[in-house]
Design an enzyme around this catalytic site. Structure first.
Site, PDB file in Angstrom:
ATOM      1  N   ARG A   1      16.091 -56.360  17.780  1.00 25.05           N
ATOM      2  CA  ARG A   1      16.599 -55.176  17.089  1.00 25.05           C
ATOM      3  C   ARG A   1      16.028 -53.912  17.747  1.00 25.05           C
ATOM      4  NH1 ARG A   1      20.574 -53.346  13.710  1.00 25.05           N
ATOM      5  NH2 ARG A   1      19.800 -52.300  11.866  1.00 25.05           N
TER       6      ARG A   1
ATOM      7  N   THR B   1      30.650 -54.580  15.495  1.00 32.79           N
ATOM      8  CA  THR B   1      29.478 -55.372  15.888  1.00 32.79           C
ATOM      9  C   THR B   1      30.121 -56.635  16.396  1.00 32.79           C
ATOM     10  OG1 THR B   1      27.966 -54.424  14.287  1.00 32.79           O
ATOM     11  CG2 THR B   1      27.500 -56.672  14.901  1.00 32.79           C
TER      12      THR B   1
ATOM     13  N   THR C   1      24.894 -55.602  18.356  1.00 33.32           N
ATOM     14  CA  THR C   1      25.649 -54.409  17.974  1.00 33.32           C
ATOM     15  C   THR C   1      25.138 -53.121  18.606  1.00 33.32           C
ATOM     16  OG1 THR C   1      26.493 -53.220  16.017  1.00 33.32           O
ATOM     17  CG2 THR C   1      24.195 -53.867  15.953  1.00 33.32           C
TER      18      THR C   1
ATOM     19  N   ASN D   1      25.952 -50.679  16.484  1.00 40.43           N
ATOM     20  CA  ASN D   1      26.168 -50.181  15.132  1.00 40.43           C
ATOM     21  C   ASN D   1      27.615 -49.726  14.965  1.00 40.43           C
ATOM     22  OD1 ASN D   1      25.592 -49.743  12.494  1.00 40.43           O
ATOM     23  ND2 ASN D   1      24.761 -47.696  12.768  1.00 40.43           N
TER      24      ASN D   1
ATOM     25  N   ASP E   1      20.978 -46.891  10.389  1.00 37.08           N
ATOM     26  CA  ASP E   1      20.661 -48.022   9.508  1.00 37.08           C
ATOM     27  C   ASP E   1      19.354 -47.807   8.745  1.00 37.08           C
ATOM     28  OD1 ASP E   1      22.874 -49.598   9.755  1.00 37.08           O
ATOM     29  OD2 ASP E   1      22.055 -50.940  11.269  1.00 37.08           O
TER      30      ASP E   1
ATOM     31  N   SER F   1      18.672 -54.271   8.896  1.00 37.75           N
ATOM     32  CA  SER F   1      19.993 -54.712   9.360  1.00 37.75           C
ATOM     33  C   SER F   1      20.627 -55.647   8.341  1.00 37.75           C
ATOM     34  CB  SER F   1      19.840 -55.454  10.689  1.00 37.75           C
ATOM     35  OG  SER F   1      21.049 -56.051  11.056  1.00 37.75           O
ATOM     36  N   SER F   2      21.955 -55.711   8.371  1.00 33.52           N
ATOM     37  CA  SER F   2      22.663 -56.706   7.561  1.00 33.52           C
ATOM     38  C   SER F   2      23.108 -57.892   8.409  1.00 33.52           C
ATOM     39  CB  SER F   2      23.904 -56.080   6.918  1.00 33.52           C
ATOM     40  OG  SER F   2      23.535 -55.014   6.093  1.00 33.52           O
TER      41      SER F   2
ATOM     42  N   GLY G   1      30.512 -56.368  10.616  1.00 35.04           N
ATOM     43  CA  GLY G   1      31.055 -55.791   9.385  1.00 35.04           C
ATOM     44  C   GLY G   1      30.054 -55.003   8.564  1.00 35.04           C
ATOM     45  N   GLY G   2      28.938 -54.588   9.190  1.00 33.44           N
ATOM     46  CA  GLY G   2      27.971 -53.779   8.451  1.00 33.44           C
ATOM     47  C   GLY G   2      27.522 -54.493   7.192  1.00 33.44           C
TER      48      GLY G   2
HETATM   49  O1  DON Z   1      22.583 -53.986  11.674  1.00 32.92           O
HETATM   50  C1  DON Z   1      23.460 -53.686  10.880  1.00 32.92           C
HETATM   51  O2  DON Z   1      23.518 -54.116   9.753  1.00 32.92           O
HETATM   52  C2  DON Z   1      24.572 -52.790  11.344  1.00 32.92           C
HETATM   53  N1  DON Z   1      24.105 -51.934  12.392  1.00 32.92           N
HETATM   54  C3  DON Z   1      25.717 -53.626  11.784  1.00 32.92           C
HETATM   55  C4  DON Z   1      26.881 -52.793  12.148  1.00 32.92           C
HETATM   56  C5  DON Z   1      28.143 -53.508  12.100  1.00 32.92           C
HETATM   57  O3  DON Z   1      28.222 -54.646  11.748  1.00 32.92           O
HETATM   58  C6  DON Z   1      29.321 -52.730  12.471  1.00 32.92           C
HETATM   59  N2  DON Z   1      30.482 -53.530  12.417  1.00 32.92           N
HETATM   60  N3  DON Z   1      31.328 -54.096  12.273  1.00 32.92           N
END
Ligand code: DON
Length: 566
Positions: free
Chosen positions: A101, A376, A394, A396, A418, A447-448, A468-469
């Site tokens: 990360r 991502t 990602t 992000n 984040d 992070s997710s 997908g955040g």
């Molecule tokens: O780490 C995270 O949770 C976010 N930066 C992920 C971002 C993400 O999944 C964007 N996309 N679809």
């Protein structure tokens, strides 16, 4: 009430004729392999990974080659300027997880995105130079190779160098993503990177990335030092200085990925291996599965109002915990054991009512509309020896900060968003946080991302993950429920429509046509608010079938994902 259904009346009509709870598909499974399988979000990256496996590389070798190739063919999320997490299970049952990360730069401060009055400066953590954390991907790949690699490092990077130097054709999806981001590319770059184009980008356009090829050649020849020291490090530092960013050569040299003990849980007899913090995905998924254990989802009906209600209520409580307790455990005492304690979760979920929504009213609502332009990527690989790896990686947002390092040819992330830039202020995924996830020098942002490996009877069963955040966690949750509770093929489990909720904002996001009109009415009567989305998540997974063959699970309805097995 927030129901978007006007543009889709016709589609809704068609789907109703088929009953929305029935997953219809012509093929019954994804591609099947006898020995090995690879599923990534881009056909060219999948082919590169396959080539490595066929050359005698193991799953980890293939993953490294895929990561570098995605930085060329999937620049919106594939990266060398971002970060991610890897979950590995070797054939002998050893499980390892690597955290690569991004970190906050050494000169980052808690209030760096606030003005003199303490208000958040719009977009500062989202686009432009100040939005970037110190990248971890190249160091992560290097570390994976040091520990598990079989083929020479250069063999794993060279396919990406070739793709960058010799060109590749844009997919429609990437062409559209590039077109949508033109304004930001122009705004934040002091020069005109190749992505800026007066006419629209189109599917089939061939792109050559000379600067990126040079950067990747340096990595090919010098390993991690090719990125964190010398020419590329200087380019990054110069880029930062010219745009008011914080990352220095010192930050880059100091970056280290971290092997962390995997977190482990169980669900209906299966064993689940996930990332520890700074991923919130692992803890949150295990909490959700603990809460889901007592429900017979098959009896409730797939995507029935009752199933979505229960899922939402579980998610509401877990995401509330996420906001308060989760952050980088090296900087904040994350109560991991307590959050995973079955007694704690039993108590936590005991307030769920079978027929009534609980309201999340204490804190002001976040916004979710940004979920439409984010990226991502996750990929999953199993090799012929039975080793497996899932990586979620990602920048992000789509193309990260939109800053392409001048003469380096790669994008830098906007992962700083984040962090909780101000307590209670939602980030681009509508997620809120506080002290646990406040900015501090060299801290990793929460992070997710949820790369996950599931075992059955001590053997590999499922490798999965998604972008997908904030919706990543619930996308993986549903994938697991679909294959375990509903005994779906991976193909059906991935095609099945998804729903998501996250405590705040107090709304259920549902993929269009996921549920019947009747279920919509029932959920609203229970007190839920619904918002319909074109799509949620993009899984790339691999399932081990009862006969030992491997089913690839590309999310081909929602992406260009492509799986190959042999
Ligand atoms: O780490 C995270 O949770 C976010 N930066 C992920 C971002 C993400 O999944 C964007 N996309 N679809």
């Amino acid at each position: 009430m927030n129901i978007i259904k006007l543009p889709l009346l016709f589609v809704i009509f068609l789907v109703h004729c088929q009953s929305p709870n029935v997953i219809s598909s012509l093929a019954e499974t994804g591609p099947i392999g006898n020995e090995a399988m690879i599923s990534t979000t881009h056909p060219l990256a999948t082919e590169v990974g396959l080539g490595i496996l066929q050359k005698g590389g193991n799953a980890i070798d293939a993953a490294i080659a895929v990561q570098f190739s995605l930085s060329v063919v999937y620049p919106q999320a594939g990266n060398i300027g971002g970060g991610g997490f890897a979950v590995i299970r070797l054939d002998d049952g050893t499980v390892a997880t690597l955290d690569f990360r991004e970190k906050a730069p050494q000169s980052a401060t808690k209030d760096m995105y606030l003005d003199a009055d303490g208000n958040v400066i719009k977009e500062l953590s989202k686009i432009g130079h100040l939005a970037s954390g110190v990248p971890g991907s190249v160091a992560g790949m290097w570390e994976l190779h040091q520990k598990y690699g079989q083929l020479p490092w250069a063999d794993l990077v060279s396919p990406a160098v070739n793709l960058a130097a010799n060109g590749h054709q844009l997919t429609e999806f990437t062409a559209k993503s590039l077109n949508n981001k033109q304004r930001d590319f122009i705004k934040v770059n002091s020069y005109q990177p190749w992505v800026v184009k007066e006419e629209d980008w189109n599917k089939g356009d061939t792109i050559y990335q000379k600067d990126l090829a040079t950067t990747l050649s340096l990595i090919e020849n010098k390993g991690r030092d090719g990125f964190y020291k010398g020419i590329v490090a200087d380019l990054i530092a110069t880029e930062m200085q010219s745009g008011g960013g914080l990352i220095t050569q010192k930050d880059l040299i100091a970056y280290e990925p971290i092997w962390r003990a995997a977190l482990k849980g169980t669900y209906k007899g299966f064993t689940i291996h996930v990332m520890a913090p700074p991923s919130s995905g692992g803890i949150a998924l295990l909490q959700l599965l603990q809460g889901a254990e007592k429900y017979d989802f098959k009896k409730l009906g797939h995507n029935s109002a009752q199933m979505i209600h229960i899922k939402t209520e579980l998610e509401r409580r877990v995401y509330a915990d996420r906001a308060t307790f989760l952050g980088d455990a090296d900087f904040y005492p994350v109560p991991v054991d307590q959050l995973l304690d079955p007694n704690y979760n039993k108590e936590r979920f005991s307030s769920i009512l079978e027929k009534k929504a609980t309201l999340s009213t204490e804190i002001k609502e976040g916004t979710v509309n940004v979920i439409e332009s984010i990226e991502t990527t996750h990929f999953s690989i199993v090799d012929k020896a039975g080793n497996s790896i899932g990586i979620t990686t990602t920048l992000n947002g789509n193309f990260g900060s939109a800053v392409m390092v001048k003469d380096g040819g790669f994008f830098l992330n906007n992962e700083m968003d984040d962090f909780s830039v101000k307590p209670g202020t939602p980030n681009m995924f509508g997620l809120i946080g506080g002290k646990a996830n406040a900015i501090a020098p060299e801290k990793r942002m929460l992070s997710s991302m949820t790369p996950t490996i599931v075992e059955k009877d001590g053997k590999l069963f499922l490798v999965t993950g998604s972008p997908g955040g904030s919706t990543i966690i619930t996308t993986v949750f549903q994938n697991i429920i679909n294959v375990i509770d509903f005994e779906m093929t991976l193909h059906d489990a991935i095609n099945a429509k998804r729903a998501h909720s996250q405590w705040l904002p107090d709304v259920i996001l549902i993929e269009e046509n996921a549920i019947s009109e009747e279920a919509i009415t029932t959920l609203e009567q229970m007190g839920h608010q619904l918002k319909f989305m074109p799509e949620i998540g993009k899984i790339n997974a691999i399932l081990v079938r009862p006969d030992g063959t491997l089913e690839g699970g590309p999310d081909y309805l929602r992406s260009d994902s492509y799986a190959i097995g042999y």
